[in-house]
Motif scaffolding. Structure first.
Motif, short mmCIF file in Angstrom:
data_model
loop_
_atom_site.label_atom_id
_atom_site.label_comp_id
_atom_site.label_asym_id
_atom_site.label_seq_id
_atom_site.Cartn_x
_atom_site.Cartn_y
_atom_site.Cartn_z
N ALA A 164 -20.68 83.58 -3.70
CA ALA A 164 -21.91 82.81 -3.55
C ALA A 164 -22.00 82.21 -2.14
CB ALA A 164 -21.96 81.71 -4.59
N VAL A 165 -20.89 81.65 -1.65
CA VAL A 165 -20.89 81.06 -0.31
C VAL A 165 -21.20 82.13 0.73
CG1 VAL A 165 -19.50 79.90 1.43
CG2 VAL A 165 -19.29 79.23 -0.95
N THR A 166 -20.64 83.31 0.57
CA THR A 166 -20.88 84.39 1.52
C THR A 166 -22.34 84.82 1.51
OG1 THR A 166 -18.62 85.20 1.23
CG2 THR A 166 -20.21 86.73 2.17
N LEU A 167 -22.95 84.88 0.34
CA LEU A 167 -24.37 85.25 0.25
C LEU A 167 -25.26 84.24 0.95
CD1 LEU A 167 -24.55 86.49 -3.46
CD2 LEU A 167 -24.74 87.90 -1.40
N VAL A 168 -24.92 82.95 0.81
CA VAL A 168 -25.70 81.91 1.49
C VAL A 168 -25.45 81.96 2.99
CG1 VAL A 168 -26.15 79.45 1.69
CG2 VAL A 168 -25.68 80.44 -0.56
N GLN A 169 -24.19 82.08 3.38
CA GLN A 169 -23.82 82.10 4.80
C GLN A 169 -24.48 83.25 5.53
OE1 GLN A 169 -20.07 83.81 5.83
NE2 GLN A 169 -19.53 82.13 7.22
N THR A 170 -24.58 84.39 4.89
CA THR A 170 -25.18 85.58 5.51
C THR A 170 -26.68 85.68 5.26
OG1 THR A 170 -24.57 86.89 3.57
CG2 THR A 170 -23.03 86.90 5.43
N VAL A 203 -14.08 79.84 10.18
CA VAL A 203 -15.28 79.21 9.62
C VAL A 203 -15.67 78.09 10.57
CG1 VAL A 203 -14.63 79.73 7.23
CG2 VAL A 203 -14.06 77.49 8.20
N ASN A 204 -16.90 77.63 10.46
CA ASN A 204 -17.34 76.51 11.29
C ASN A 204 -17.88 75.38 10.41
OD1 ASN A 204 -20.03 77.19 10.61
ND2 ASN A 204 -20.22 78.52 12.40
N GLU A 205 -18.31 74.32 11.02
CA GLU A 205 -18.76 73.16 10.27
C GLU A 205 -20.00 73.46 9.43
OE1 GLU A 205 -18.09 69.64 8.66
OE2 GLU A 205 -16.81 70.49 10.24
N ALA A 206 -20.86 74.31 9.96
CA ALA A 206 -22.05 74.68 9.19
C ALA A 206 -21.68 75.44 7.92
CB ALA A 206 -22.98 75.55 10.06
N ASP A 207 -20.64 76.25 7.99
CA ASP A 207 -20.16 76.95 6.79
C ASP A 207 -19.66 75.96 5.75
OD1 ASP A 207 -20.66 79.41 8.05
OD2 ASP A 207 -18.63 79.46 8.90
N LEU A 208 -18.89 74.98 6.20
CA LEU A 208 -18.33 73.99 5.28
C LEU A 208 -19.43 73.13 4.66
CD1 LEU A 208 -15.19 72.92 7.33
CD2 LEU A 208 -15.28 74.48 5.38
#
Length: 246
Positions: A164-170, A203-208
């Motif tokens: 889910a995180v990957t789908l949002v990140q991309t 990863v960066n702060e936006a990812d977190l």
């Protein structure tokens, strides 16, 4: 076709003949049809579900575990906010969220998976679909949900969380909040991501920032509502019982 090329039987005859090997049902072309049927079944079952939230968590959570009680409260709170509850349909934390939703008078959805050690959907599911393939099932979790709330869980829960995180990140999905419920359980994971993964630049702060961590059920639900905007104690545009008629 002529001569030796003329087949000794017709296509209809071969279709209707029940004799012979059944190995063909295990070939890749037939699997494609099975995969297609799972998507068709899932889309058909959930198309009119309305606003919903997918809740993940361990199948090993026992009813006397505090996480189970947390799951039942979460299910009820999501229903109160105007959402159906979608889980993997299994026991443990999934059962707890389904139970809370059903007891609160909401829609309780279970998307089961064929496993050698888990039998059927839990008794608190009132709309269920069983899948053979994880990837078809995962598509339904995302397509019909306004967000994810993740209770403590193991490898399966981590798999669903990070997909889910990957789908949002991309940017494969947008406006899709992901809430981790349980600071004592998930805090160490986020600490590692900050101290190790962010430090080396993977990863960066936006990812977190894509992940919200809380112990509070109401805060978890509020994060979904704030991002979604389609439900707030009832569906937008649909009067609640206590609202005056227009």
């Amino acid at each position: 076709m002529r001569g030796k090329k003329v087949p000794g039987s017709t296509t209809d005859q071969r279709l209707l003949d029940s004799r012979g090997s059944a190995d063909w049902v295990h070939t890749d072309p037939w699997r494609v049809m099975r995969i297609q049927s799972e998507f068709v079944t899932g889309f058909g079952a959930l198309a009119e579900l309305g606003p919903a939230v997918s809740v993940f968590g361990s199948a090993r959570t026992r009813p006397d575990d505090p996480t189970y009680e947390l799951g039942t409260r979460l299910g009820a709170a999501l229903v109160a906010a105007g959402y159906a509850v979608i889980t993997g349909g299994g026991p443990g934390a999934m059962e707890a969220a389904n139970r809370g939703a059903l007891d609160a008078g909401g829609t309780s959805v279970g998307l089961g998976i064929e496993l050698p050690f888990e039998a059927g959907l839990n008794e608190y599911v009132d709309l269920g679909v069983n899948f053979r393939y994880f990837f078809a099932r995962k598509t339904m979790f995302v397509k019909y949900a306004s967000g994810f709330i993740v209770l403590p869980g193991g490898f399966g829960t981590l798999d669903e969380l990070f997909e889910a995180v990957t789908l949002v990140q991309t940017q494969k999905v947008t406006s899709f909040p992901i809430v981790l419920l349980g600071t004592g359980y998930w805090g160490g994971l986020l600490d590692w991501l900050r101290a190790t993964a962010r430090t080396v630049g993977t990863v960066n702060e936006a990812d977190l920032a894509l992940l919200t961590l809380t112990d509070d059920v109401e805060e978890a639900v509020a994060a979904i509502v704030a991002a979604d905007g389609s439900a707030r104690g009832g569906l937008r545009g649909v009067p609640r019982p206590e609202d005056p008629l227009p």
